[in-house]
Design a protein around this motif. Sequence first.
Motif, PDB file in Angstrom:
ATOM      1  N   VAL A 565      32.105  38.042  37.273  1.00  0.00           N
ATOM      2  CA  VAL A 565      32.643  37.346  35.886  1.00  0.00           C
ATOM      3  C   VAL A 565      32.571  37.873  34.839  1.00  0.00           C
ATOM      4  CG1 VAL A 565      33.358  35.470  34.612  1.00  0.00           C
ATOM      5  CG2 VAL A 565      32.919  35.077  37.174  1.00  0.00           C
ATOM      6  N   LEU A 590      45.781  38.998  31.623  1.00  0.00           N
ATOM      7  CA  LEU A 590      45.967  38.289  32.882  1.00  0.00           C
ATOM      8  C   LEU A 590      46.044  39.247  33.906  1.00  0.00           C
ATOM      9  CD1 LEU A 590      49.514  36.603  31.849  1.00  0.00           C
ATOM     10  CD2 LEU A 590      47.369  35.636  32.554  1.00  0.00           C
ATOM     11  N   VAL A 593      42.161  38.971  34.751  1.00  0.00           N
ATOM     12  CA  VAL A 593      41.824  37.691  35.406  1.00  0.00           C
ATOM     13  C   VAL A 593      42.368  37.888  36.765  1.00  0.00           C
ATOM     14  CG1 VAL A 593      42.610  35.303  35.518  1.00  0.00           C
ATOM     15  CG2 VAL A 593      41.847  36.441  33.309  1.00  0.00           C
ATOM     16  N   GLU A 596      39.832  39.973  38.616  1.00  0.00           N
ATOM     17  CA  GLU A 596      38.615  39.114  38.816  1.00  0.00           C
ATOM     18  C   GLU A 596      38.725  38.406  40.121  1.00  0.00           C
ATOM     19  OE1 GLU A 596      38.187  35.866  36.643  1.00  0.00           O
ATOM     20  OE2 GLU A 596      36.126  35.581  37.492  1.00  0.00           O
ATOM     21  N   HIS A 597      40.190  37.554  40.218  1.00  0.00           N
ATOM     22  CA  HIS A 597      40.016  36.347  41.335  1.00  0.00           C
ATOM     23  C   HIS A 597      39.993  37.279  42.605  1.00  0.00           C
ATOM     24  CE1 HIS A 597      41.049  33.784  38.137  1.00  0.00           C
ATOM     25  NE2 HIS A 597      40.906  32.858  39.089  1.00  0.00           N
ATOM     26  N   LEU A 600      36.288  38.207  43.229  1.00  0.00           N
ATOM     27  CA  LEU A 600      35.853  37.050  43.882  1.00  0.00           C
ATOM     28  C   LEU A 600      36.327  36.493  45.433  1.00  0.00           C
ATOM     29  CD1 LEU A 600      35.574  34.579  40.727  1.00  0.00           C
ATOM     30  CD2 LEU A 600      33.795  35.815  41.896  1.00  0.00           C
ATOM     31  N   PHE A 604      33.736  36.359  48.738  1.00  0.00           N
ATOM     32  CA  PHE A 604      33.764  35.024  49.570  1.00  0.00           C
ATOM     33  C   PHE A 604      34.044  35.615  50.756  1.00  0.00           C
ATOM     34  CE2 PHE A 604      33.507  32.829  45.586  1.00  0.00           C
ATOM     35  CZ  PHE A 604      32.267  32.164  45.689  1.00  0.00           C
ATOM     36  N   PHE A 608      31.552  35.461  54.272  1.00  0.00           N
ATOM     37  CA  PHE A 608      31.916  34.637  55.480  1.00  0.00           C
ATOM     38  C   PHE A 608      32.029  35.495  56.629  1.00  0.00           C
ATOM     39  CE2 PHE A 608      35.191  33.281  58.140  1.00  0.00           C
ATOM     40  CZ  PHE A 608      35.021  31.651  58.220  1.00  0.00           C
TER      41      PHE A 608
ATOM     42  N   ILE B 589      45.373  31.325  26.931  1.00  0.00           N
ATOM     43  CA  ILE B 589      44.956  31.741  28.231  1.00  0.00           C
ATOM     44  C   ILE B 589      43.656  31.783  28.499  1.00  0.00           C
ATOM     45  CG2 ILE B 589      45.164  33.886  29.727  1.00  0.00           C
ATOM     46  CD1 ILE B 589      47.808  34.566  28.405  1.00  0.00           C
ATOM     47  N   VAL B 593      41.472  29.986  31.479  1.00  0.00           N
ATOM     48  CA  VAL B 593      40.784  30.797  32.590  1.00  0.00           C
ATOM     49  C   VAL B 593      39.455  30.286  32.472  1.00  0.00           C
ATOM     50  CG1 VAL B 593      39.672  33.087  33.049  1.00  0.00           C
ATOM     51  CG2 VAL B 593      42.280  32.845  32.355  1.00  0.00           C
ATOM     52  N   GLU B 596      39.433  26.919  34.286  1.00  0.00           N
ATOM     53  CA  GLU B 596      39.610  27.227  35.740  1.00  0.00           C
ATOM     54  C   GLU B 596      38.204  27.523  36.319  1.00  0.00           C
ATOM     55  OE1 GLU B 596      40.683  30.884  36.608  1.00  0.00           O
ATOM     56  OE2 GLU B 596      40.964  30.364  38.810  1.00  0.00           O
ATOM     57  N   HIS B 597      37.614  28.636  35.599  1.00  0.00           N
ATOM     58  CA  HIS B 597      36.114  28.952  36.233  1.00  0.00           C
ATOM     59  C   HIS B 597      35.330  27.634  36.418  1.00  0.00           C
ATOM     60  CE1 HIS B 597      37.250  32.756  35.553  1.00  0.00           C
ATOM     61  NE2 HIS B 597      36.730  33.456  36.395  1.00  0.00           N
TER      62      HIS B 597
END
Lengths: 643, 643
Positions: A565, A590, A593, A596-597, A600, A604, A608, B589, B593, B596-597
């Motif tokens: 982050v 945007l 972000v 970043e998603h 992340l 994960f 996994f 925004i 965000v 959301e985090h």
Amino acid sequence: MQLGLSVSDSDVSSFTPLVVLELADDTKAEAITWLLNRIRGKQQNGGAELLVDQLLFPAQDGQKSNPNVFVVGSTLQRLLKGAEDVGLFKEFQDGTMRGFTYANRESFKDFYGDGEGFLSDAECQYIIKHELDTLRAKNEEHVPGYPKVKLYPGKSVVRRLQSKGVLVQYFPLHNKEDLKRLSFSWYKKIKLYFQPLDDIRHYFGEGLALYFGFLEYFTFALVPMALIGIPYYLFDWENYDKYYVLFAVFNLVWSTVFLEVWKRCSAMLAYGWGTLSRKKAFEEPRAGFHGALGFNPITGREEPVYPSSKRQLRIYLVSVPFVLLCLYLSFYVMMVYFDMENWAISIYNENPNVATGILLFVPSIIYAVVIEIMNLLYRYAAEFLTNWGEPEILLSNHLYLYSFNFVNCFASLFYIAFVMQDMVLLRQSLATLLITSQILNQVMEAFLPYWLQRRRNKKVHKRMRRMMGDKELPLLEQVQLETEMNTYLGTFDDYLEQFLLFGYVSLFSCVYPLAAVLVVLNNITEVYSDAFKMCHVFKRPFSEPAANIGVWQLAFETMSIIAVVTNCALIGLSSQVKAYFPESETEMILIVVAIEHVLLAFKFILAFVIPDVPKHIQVKLAKLEFDSLEALKKRVNGRKAYW
Amino acid sequence: MQLGLSVSDSDVSSFTPLVVLELADDTKAEAITWLLNRIRGKQQNGGAELLVDQLLFPAQDGQKSNPNVFVVGSTLQRLLKGAEDVGLFKEFQDGTMRGFTYANRESFKDFYGDGEGFLSDAECQYIIKHELDTLRAKNEEHVPGYPKVKLYPGKSVVRRLQSKGVLVQYFPLHNKEDLKRLSFSWYKKIKLYFQPLDDIRHYFGEGLALYFGFLEYFTFALVPMALIGIPYYLFDWENYDKYYVLFAVFNLVWSTVFLEVWKRCSAMLAYGWGTLSRKKAFEEPRAGFHGALGFNPITGREEPVYPSSKRQLRIYLVSVPFVLLCLYLSFYVMMVYFDMENWAISIYNENPNVATGILLFVPSIIYAVVIEIMNLLYRYAAEFLTNWGEPEILLSNHLYLYSFNFVNCFASLFYIAFVMQDMVLLRQSLATLLITSQILNQVMEAFLPYWLQRRRNKKVHKRMRRMMGDKELPLLEQVQLETEMNTYLGTFDDYLEQFLLFGYVSLFSCVYPLAAVLVVLNNITEVYSDAFKMCHVFKRPFSEPAANIGVWQLAFETMSIIAVVTNCALIGLSSQVKAYFPESETEMILIVVAIEHVLLAFKFILAFVIPDVPKHIQVKLAKLEFDSLEALKKRVNGRKAYW
């Protein structure tokens, strides 16, 4: 451990001394007699069935030594039976790890003859500690000679004596020969290869060996980052705050892969050491643990049980307000630091010269020192709070502890980066914090204790010479020396230091690429100074069987998520990225972000997909479980239910 | 199961028939003799030691039935020994779940006399299936009478016969009396309370019982959301797209808590059914599984082993391009849908009246139907691809399958929500998709098969009357009927439907609050139609021991993470939130965000803090493990290593 040589080796006791037990010098004779009888007593009578001898120091010059120092040892057979009690896992003749049993001892690999050398030194001492800790009060109402030191059936005698000050301390003795060999292969020669982890484990136990393994792994993992950092630093000095995007991306990937690979390494080490199969849940509770007597629902053994509601209440009523208070203090100090910073800048602006230029760094240095002091104070306070409790409280205290350290160390950096958005100040502040805390740590951790220890050693040596004249009594002198050494408080502080260094590197190193270089340099000296302090500055610690780095894995993983982050946010703030979106800041945000998603999610998925335990070890663990269940199926027959 | 009544119960076989085996009607006599000998043969000779009888239908009217239909049964003793082979866990006399062994049978709870009624119907049939599946070729080179049907040592005979068309099918028989009782308590009376999960499990096995448990849990969990949705819908109809923020927040919390609580419920159910302790890894591989013979490294048993590199290659070379192609197709269809939508809107704008108003819904309905068809086609294609492989490929195929379904169903909604930002169209599209797919599903899943089945039943009934005149031979008729029923393909489609419904509800229900109401209504009828289809439309399926809902837990969890992100984004798009930040969109925004985090962090902390398995069951599992290890310690003695 070579018990065969015991008699000729030692000078005053008839067996190889493994553990030293120091009682207060004014301990009543009946208490001593009672304790020794319990230690020597047969197991079926609730004794520990160990060997124990008093060390008698020749009194001279009126300078009397404490007469109540004892050494504890054991017969080989007793140790092997104890290994079964504590649930040691050893390599079986088929190459798998199996729970050791005395009856099947011959089926284990490396078991020859009467089993000499089968158990490592650290294991023998761990077993003795376990046996002493689980010496439980029977129907005695109080310690003989001390009507006020009440005893309750089932509570640990040793712990009771310790909390009442009758037992001053007990600790494992160094084995001078092994120590010499270990320290030579560990740190006495300059080398470019790995530490002797198996030897460290053999001498100090799994917990410490895993720490040194992690330290080494972390340092090696940092080398690529350091190598990338140097050209960044050299060639882009003036404007690398504009070009740090690539470095931030590297950081992201690095911090994820780093931890995943470590989990596998750690599982491999722990499997080979027999701690991966050994289950924590089956262990006896800590000796220090206060609570009513009950049945452990898993093992069916009688042992103290801690009421759960009381535990919860204590956590919430004491720890939470305490942590909040500390956090408030930490923020307050941060604000004072920013005031100081502003004041220094205003003085520099009024009259810019070398002196005021140096003054610019003073607030950061003072702040770094204050942070270290606050971390230390919090640590002692938490230690005090933890002593109350048992493993579950310990865990939550550790969570508070590293949360506090995290906020304390990084709050100012986050504030500078995202509220002030001042990358130059961020770089300067990061560098000062990092360098100052490294220097402080090395001094506080190794050099200061070493210096104090040397002074003490000289004094003891002189005193011993005076007392004994020309007689050669190395054991007496060794015990005297080690009794006065400081106690090593466990790997917690060492991990915490690495955790904070990991934070500095993974969170902000893109704005100060030399951070990784500094951490690598720090860790190289850290290996040597930690090794040295374990061997010569502190008392030998009891071994702690560990299957992984425990709560620290979680702590490092949390940090690496925060790093994703943070690095994305830093990328969003960079002028390089901003230049691509001259009109629309919204669009830029945007996109950042969204990236970043994706990162992340990738992180994960990676966590996994990569199995925590390598396939071949998974198979071995599953085989153990399968064989166990098969054995249970066959055995249950005819047994009465004891649930 | 009451074996005691067997002889008087059945009309043509001397034992209670449990499983039907249908061979092709032109099967060569020597192949039949050979197979029956193998099934009847002693276990030490590689037989299954089961009972098997041929069903002889009186031939009449020239309409010949297949003569090669067999029923398989077993003695009680053989079943109990088989229960040990498959590793069933049963309740021990001390209340814990233990691996069943024949030798210790008397120590298990509910074992009385010779063990009648100890195993459930579903378990008996599962055991017989397992024994048939593990009938392995010995040194026969080919099936007698079929020189082309080669046999290789160690490969499953039954599977070989099935893939070559000699064995048409084998399936468990219904137990008419139990079925009547079950269907009465399950769906024949209108009631407000829970389904009889234990009875379902008893009759159909754990896999199906868990599905119905999940369906019920999901439906109950949706009720609060439906209750909140109705007033939202009634009172804010005109402008609730402005006021959906609160609803989105509710969705977020709901979807997290929902799944965490389910995990605990599922663990409790599975523990009681003995499937939680039973380890998948110890099971025999699927019978269909092609591969060379090798040793299972865990159990030490000889069984087919699949080479890992080949497996990987197949996944990448076939599945990945196939999925990509399907995704491309899906996007193409979506674009066609948007064209149609625009075309309908333009016609409506030219000439707005009732007919063109209805036309507005037509593209969505067509699109919904096409989506369902594409899902179905993909599902069959994936089934085809999966048949190749073994569990590991199955898993990745399932992952592709639900990814594809997800994209197929939700791509258009995401596009409308975030690219077109048209909340009115989103609502309309969501409603049409949801309603159309629900109607289609109910029709395709239950009513159509039921209608086909009824026609078939009548035909069979007539034929049997003709053939047998007045003779009462219920077993023959039952076998005839069930032989012609469709095969139930497993819970996959049912879960998939729930997964997509969960998606509609958790992702977008804040803009269409009636979604939850529709899903609740759908699921109430779903319980009944699914129950009905299991009991009367499809062949009885073999039990599948399941400890949890497997890959679906992961699928639902992934969906709930996507739901957090989507709901936050929808909140950010709402005019209500935008009104708070009139000047600065950037600030808005960033705040969304940040929230959301925090929510994602909260979600992970929640998942970490809530134990997946309730404490009291954790204790029982740990106790089992402890006892097993203790048993192994004691038993290892004197045994040779067989690794």
